[in-house]
Design a protein around this motif. Structure first.
Motif, PDB file in Angstrom:
ATOM      1  N   THR A  47      -2.201  16.225  10.243  1.00  0.00           N
ATOM      2  CA  THR A  47      -0.771  15.915  10.364  1.00  0.00           C
ATOM      3  C   THR A  47       0.008  17.036  11.043  1.00  0.00           C
ATOM      4  OG1 THR A  47      -0.407  16.765   8.111  1.00  0.00           O
ATOM      5  CG2 THR A  47      -0.773  14.391   8.366  1.00  0.00           C
ATOM      6  N   GLU A  48      -0.570  18.220  11.103  1.00  0.00           N
ATOM      7  CA  GLU A  48       0.084  19.332  11.795  1.00  0.00           C
ATOM      8  C   GLU A  48      -0.077  19.229  13.308  1.00  0.00           C
ATOM      9  OE1 GLU A  48      -1.511  22.939  10.260  1.00  0.00           O
ATOM     10  OE2 GLU A  48      -0.886  22.549   8.174  1.00  0.00           O
ATOM     11  N   HIS A  49      -0.939  18.303  13.754  1.00  0.00           N
ATOM     12  CA  HIS A  49      -1.197  18.142  15.184  1.00  0.00           C
ATOM     13  C   HIS A  49      -1.160  16.656  15.549  1.00  0.00           C
ATOM     14  CE1 HIS A  49      -2.583  22.360  15.485  1.00  0.00           C
ATOM     15  NE2 HIS A  49      -3.117  22.138  14.288  1.00  0.00           N
ATOM     16  N   PRO A  50       0.042  16.031  15.493  1.00  0.00           N
ATOM     17  CA  PRO A  50       0.122  14.577  15.720  1.00  0.00           C
ATOM     18  C   PRO A  50      -0.359  14.133  17.095  1.00  0.00           C
ATOM     19  CG  PRO A  50       2.304  15.607  15.726  1.00  0.00           C
ATOM     20  CD  PRO A  50       1.352  16.622  15.203  1.00  0.00           C
ATOM     21  N   ARG A  51      -0.168  14.944  18.126  1.00  0.00           N
ATOM     22  CA  ARG A  51      -0.623  14.560  19.466  1.00  0.00           C
ATOM     23  C   ARG A  51      -2.150  14.585  19.549  1.00  0.00           C
ATOM     24  NH1 ARG A  51       2.601  18.211  23.652  1.00  0.00           N
ATOM     25  NH2 ARG A  51       1.547  16.828  25.144  1.00  0.00           N
ATOM     26  N   LEU A  52      -2.756  15.524  18.839  1.00  0.00           N
ATOM     27  CA  LEU A  52      -4.219  15.571  18.813  1.00  0.00           C
ATOM     28  C   LEU A  52      -4.794  14.398  18.023  1.00  0.00           C
ATOM     29  CD1 LEU A  52      -5.028  19.376  18.287  1.00  0.00           C
ATOM     30  CD2 LEU A  52      -4.930  18.066  20.417  1.00  0.00           C
ATOM     31  N   VAL A  53      -4.071  13.949  17.000  1.00  0.00           N
ATOM     32  CA  VAL A  53      -4.522  12.799  16.218  1.00  0.00           C
ATOM     33  C   VAL A  53      -4.643  11.568  17.113  1.00  0.00           C
ATOM     34  CG1 VAL A  53      -3.894  11.170  14.392  1.00  0.00           C
ATOM     35  CG2 VAL A  53      -3.638  13.631  14.012  1.00  0.00           C
ATOM     36  N   GLN A  54      -3.656  11.364  18.006  1.00  0.00           N
ATOM     37  CA  GLN A  54      -3.703  10.223  18.912  1.00  0.00           C
ATOM     38  C   GLN A  54      -4.891  10.325  19.869  1.00  0.00           C
ATOM     39  OE1 GLN A  54      -1.817   7.306  19.055  1.00  0.00           O
ATOM     40  NE2 GLN A  54      -3.542   6.862  20.412  1.00  0.00           N
ATOM     41  N   ILE A  55      -5.131  11.539  20.376  1.00  0.00           N
ATOM     42  CA  ILE A  55      -6.269  11.738  21.272  1.00  0.00           C
ATOM     43  C   ILE A  55      -7.576  11.483  20.525  1.00  0.00           C
ATOM     44  CG2 ILE A  55      -7.500  13.407  22.711  1.00  0.00           C
ATOM     45  CD1 ILE A  55      -4.814  14.799  23.195  1.00  0.00           C
ATOM     46  N   ALA A  56      -7.649  11.948  19.275  1.00  0.00           N
ATOM     47  CA  ALA A  56      -8.852  11.727  18.466  1.00  0.00           C
ATOM     48  C   ALA A  56      -9.101  10.233  18.261  1.00  0.00           C
ATOM     49  CB  ALA A  56      -8.722  12.432  17.118  1.00  0.00           C
ATOM     50  N   ASP A  57      -8.032   9.466  18.039  1.00  0.00           N
ATOM     51  CA  ASP A  57      -8.174   8.018  17.886  1.00  0.00           C
ATOM     52  C   ASP A  57      -8.711   7.391  19.167  1.00  0.00           C
ATOM     53  OD1 ASP A  57      -7.293   8.026  15.278  1.00  0.00           O
ATOM     54  OD2 ASP A  57      -5.207   7.555  15.773  1.00  0.00           O
ATOM     55  N   ASP A  58      -8.176   7.825  20.318  1.00  0.00           N
ATOM     56  CA  ASP A  58      -8.645   7.307  21.607  1.00  0.00           C
ATOM     57  C   ASP A  58     -10.107   7.684  21.845  1.00  0.00           C
ATOM     58  OD1 ASP A  58      -6.112   6.324  22.011  1.00  0.00           O
ATOM     59  OD2 ASP A  58      -5.468   7.976  23.309  1.00  0.00           O
ATOM     60  N   PHE A  59     -10.464   8.910  21.465  1.00  0.00           N
ATOM     61  CA  PHE A  59     -11.836   9.388  21.639  1.00  0.00           C
ATOM     62  C   PHE A  59     -12.794   8.563  20.777  1.00  0.00           C
ATOM     63  CE2 PHE A  59     -13.173  13.625  23.506  1.00  0.00           C
ATOM     64  CZ  PHE A  59     -14.456  13.196  23.796  1.00  0.00           C
ATOM     65  N   ALA A  60     -12.385   8.304  19.541  1.00  0.00           N
ATOM     66  CA  ALA A  60     -13.228   7.510  18.639  1.00  0.00           C
ATOM     67  C   ALA A  60     -13.470   6.117  19.201  1.00  0.00           C
ATOM     68  CB  ALA A  60     -12.584   7.427  17.254  1.00  0.00           C
ATOM     69  N   THR A  61     -12.459   5.557  19.878  1.00  0.00           N
ATOM     70  CA  THR A  61     -12.610   4.239  20.485  1.00  0.00           C
ATOM     71  C   THR A  61     -13.644   4.272  21.613  1.00  0.00           C
ATOM     72  OG1 THR A  61     -10.327   3.618  19.950  1.00  0.00           O
ATOM     73  CG2 THR A  61     -11.413   2.392  21.723  1.00  0.00           C
ATOM     74  N   VAL A  62     -13.581   5.311  22.452  1.00  0.00           N
ATOM     75  CA  VAL A  62     -14.550   5.456  23.538  1.00  0.00           C
ATOM     76  C   VAL A  62     -15.963   5.555  22.979  1.00  0.00           C
ATOM     77  CG1 VAL A  62     -15.374   6.995  25.368  1.00  0.00           C
ATOM     78  CG2 VAL A  62     -12.934   6.493  25.167  1.00  0.00           C
ATOM     79  N   ILE A  63     -16.147   6.359  21.942  1.00  0.00           N
ATOM     80  CA  ILE A  63     -17.476   6.537  21.358  1.00  0.00           C
ATOM     81  C   ILE A  63     -17.949   5.258  20.679  1.00  0.00           C
ATOM     82  CG2 ILE A  63     -18.747   7.722  19.521  1.00  0.00           C
ATOM     83  CD1 ILE A  63     -17.344  10.251  20.261  1.00  0.00           C
ATOM     84  N   HIS A  64     -17.057   4.596  19.971  1.00  0.00           N
ATOM     85  CA  HIS A  64     -17.451   3.378  19.258  1.00  0.00           C
ATOM     86  C   HIS A  64     -17.848   2.270  20.225  1.00  0.00           C
ATOM     87  CE1 HIS A  64     -16.904  -0.357  16.862  1.00  0.00           C
ATOM     88  NE2 HIS A  64     -17.466   0.384  15.934  1.00  0.00           N
TER      89      HIS A  64
END
Length: 240
Positions: free
Chosen positions: A79-96
């Protein structure tokens, strides 16, 4: 006699009926009453079992997204890095969708965890997404299917150089005379790429027995099977 044992076997490739019968006979002789657990991604291996097999499905998108963020952020509060959270979600989608693999998840999260910078994370995500698109364009399938088929995967967008990667099977001997580099170093700084063929250490487990996941990397100049470049496109490096 060795007494009763529990033997766990992982098969990376199919096994002949005669070889299995010899191995099974040997185990039953040295440990009467022992149990054998077979682990494999190959459906045909189930024929050796004496009870109905248990099939494990892959992680759902939500499960992978949770795991990805847990590994990428480590002890840092997301929660201290909300912009990174969005990137992590996008990354997880690519991997999945295209790189469904716990090894791939650990490979990329190890790199991301080392630098909690938005530009850095976006650059790594772009490289991964371009690698997926390139492989689908060249081979018609995503990298995961190529790896499961024991075939090479194009990693030009990771190394900023026309290269193909092939993971070692469990029973393959590693060419120790070749230079090696870790995936983390290569994707962060492609200039560390050794000249000629080399070993890429994709990831090393942080849990004992610290299993290594090496792969063999070769230049497309030596690969006459497929072309490396996307049709009609000019490669552009994306430095970190």
């Amino acid at each position: 006699m060795f007494g009763i044992m529990l033997v766990v076997i992982e098969f990376a490739s199919d096994v002949g009926e005669d070889d299995w019968k010899k191995f099974h006979s040997f185990l039953t002789r040295i440990g009467r009453g022992s149990k054998i657990i077979i682990v494999s991604k190959i459906k045909r291996i189930a024929r050796f079992g004496t009870v109905k097999e248990i099939s494990l499905s892959g992680l759902s998108h939500d499960e992978l997204r949770y795991l990805f963020k847990a590994l990428a952020f480590g002890s840092v509060e997301p929660t201290e890095h909300p912009r990174l959270v969005q990137i992590a979600d996008d990354f997880a989608t690519v991997i999945h969708n295209s790189l469904v693999s716990l090894v791939a998840t650990n490979m990329f999260t190890d790199v991301l965890r080392s630098n909690l910078n938005v530009q850095f994370w976006r650059c790594i995500l772009d490289k991964a997404a371009r690698m997926v698109k390139r492989n689908i364009s060249i081979y018609g399938v995503n990298p995961t299917m190529r790896i499961e088929q024991g075939r090479q995967v194009d990693i030009t967008d990771i190394a900023l150089h026309p290269l193909s990667l092939k993971f070692y099977s469990v029973n393959a001997s590693i060419k120790t005379e070749l230079p090696s580099v870790t995936f983390g170093k290569l994707i962060k700084d492609p200039s560390v790429r050794p000249k000629g063929d080399f070993i890429l250490m994709a990831w090393e487990s942080r849990i004992s027995p610290y299993k290594l996941f090496p792969s063999y990397v070769t230049s497309h100049a030596q690969d006459t099977d497929q072309s490396s470049a996307l049709p009609g496109r000019k490669r552009q490096g994306v430095p970190i």
